[in-house]
Design an enzyme around this catalytic site. Structure first.
Site, PDB file in Angstrom:
ATOM      1  CB  ILE A  23      -0.847  -0.066   1.091  1.00 20.47           C
ATOM      2  CG1 ILE A  23      -1.832  -1.367   1.004  1.00 20.47           C
ATOM      3  CG2 ILE A  23      -1.624   1.378   1.449  1.00 20.47           C
ATOM      4  CD1 ILE A  23      -2.890  -1.594   2.218  1.00 20.47           C
ATOM      5  CG  ASP A  63      12.862   1.006  13.955  1.00 20.62           C
ATOM      6  OD1 ASP A  63      11.694   0.920  14.135  1.00 20.62           O
ATOM      7  OD2 ASP A  63      13.812   0.179  14.404  1.00 20.62           O
ATOM      8  CB  VAL A  64       7.686   3.821  12.442  1.00 22.46           C
ATOM      9  CG1 VAL A  64       7.684   4.401  10.898  1.00 22.46           C
ATOM     10  CG2 VAL A  64       7.344   2.534  12.481  1.00 22.46           C
ATOM     11  CG  ASN A  90       1.332   2.548   4.364  1.00 17.26           C
ATOM     12  OD1 ASN A  90       0.116   1.889   4.187  1.00 17.26           O
ATOM     13  ND2 ASN A  90       2.505   1.605   4.075  1.00 17.26           N
ATOM     14  CE1 TYR A 155      -2.065  -5.268  11.200  1.00 17.58           C
ATOM     15  CE2 TYR A 155      -4.448  -5.803  10.956  1.00 17.58           C
ATOM     16  CZ  TYR A 155      -3.277  -5.226  10.309  1.00 17.58           C
ATOM     17  OH  TYR A 155      -3.371  -4.584   9.234  1.00 17.58           O
ATOM     18  N   GLY A 186      -9.293  -3.484   3.576  1.00 18.99           N
ATOM     19  CA  GLY A 186      -9.636  -4.964   3.688  1.00 18.99           C
ATOM     20  C   GLY A 186      -8.844  -5.935   3.323  1.00 18.99           C
TER      21      GLY A 186
END
Length: 259
Positions: A23, A63-64, A90, A155, A186
């Site tokens: 994405i 590295d978020v 994202n 998750y 989705g």
């Protein structure tokens, strides 16, 4: 496939985390189509460099999970782009397990990337946007942020948190003219989905083909979603066409979830 065009985005500057694949890559491509300058931030430098070369964007390591890494990456993005006023947060991960079998490590891994990563990137960008009096944030949540998903309890919990944070931050920053929204994809055909299909097939005693068929059967529009389906909505949320939208978790699920 036709894509929306938003002329007002031309010349704007954006940061996309997790932008090398899936994405995130589709968002980078969609932004470049709108002639937006993009800093593609990803934990995998080799893949990031390849995607950046293919899309005409700038690759930056991040590295978020780590504040210092986020701050350094965003400072580098400002330097290389001459500032930025859009964040597409994202970056995300998943794993799959029965809830009663989850380990601390699996729980922490999902929350560190999916939730802490959103917190750190949104806060770091939001401070810049507030100082500059302009900005928009689009977070990637999930269908699993709207309805608890078996085998993905951890998750789902991390993505529900993303929606709660998105709503609260949107209220806090609305007075500064900064909009904050989330997209809720989705069953999207990505490398992450490929891994999940294998895991789910093993955990449910099915074949991967049967898992995919189950996904399609749950989707009223009758096919597996593509990254481009999600990216076009993300770009819309950053555009002036969504100027009166903030705090939303927008479903992009083909009808799997409708409220």
């Amino acid at each position: 496939m036709t894509h929306p065009v938003f002329p007002e985005l031309e010349g704007r500057k954006a940061v996309v985390t997790g932008g090398a694949t899936g994405i995130g890559r589709a968002i980078v491509v969609a932004l470049r189509r709108q002639k937006v300058d993009v800093a593609l931030c990803d934990i995998n430098p080799e893949t990031a460099e390849k995607t950046a070369a293919e899309t005409g964007s700038v690759a930056i390591a991040i590295d978020v999970r780590k504040r210092a890494s986020v701050e350094a990456a965003f400072a580098e993005a400002e330097e290389k782009l001459g500032g930025f006023d859009m964040l597409f947060a994202n970056a995300g991960v998943s794993s799959m397990q029965h809830a009663l079998e989850l380990t601390d490590e699996e729980w922490d891994f999902n929350f560190d990337v999916n939730t802490r990563g959103i917190f750190l990137t949104n806060q770091t960008a939001g401070r810049r946007f507030k100082a500059n009096g302009r900005g928009v944030i689009v977070n990637t949540a999930s269908l699993a942020a709207k309805v608890g998903a078996p085998l993905l309890a951890h998750y789902s919990a991390s993505k529900f948190a993303v929606l709660g944070w998105t709503q609260a931050l949107a209220r806090e920053l609305a007075g500064d003219g900064i909009r904050v929204n989330a997209i809720c994809p989705g069953f999207v055909r990505t490398s992450m989905q490929e891994r999940e299909v294998e895991w789910e097939a093993s955990l449910r005693g099915m074949t991967p083909e049967e898992v995919i068929a189950d996904y399609v059967s749950q989707t009223p529009l009758g096919r597996i979603e593509t990254p481009e389906d999600v990216a076009d909505v993300a770009i819309f949320l950053a555009s002036n066409s969504a100027r009166f939208m903030t705090g939303q978790g927008v479903n992009v699920t083909g009808g799997v979830y409708m409220t």
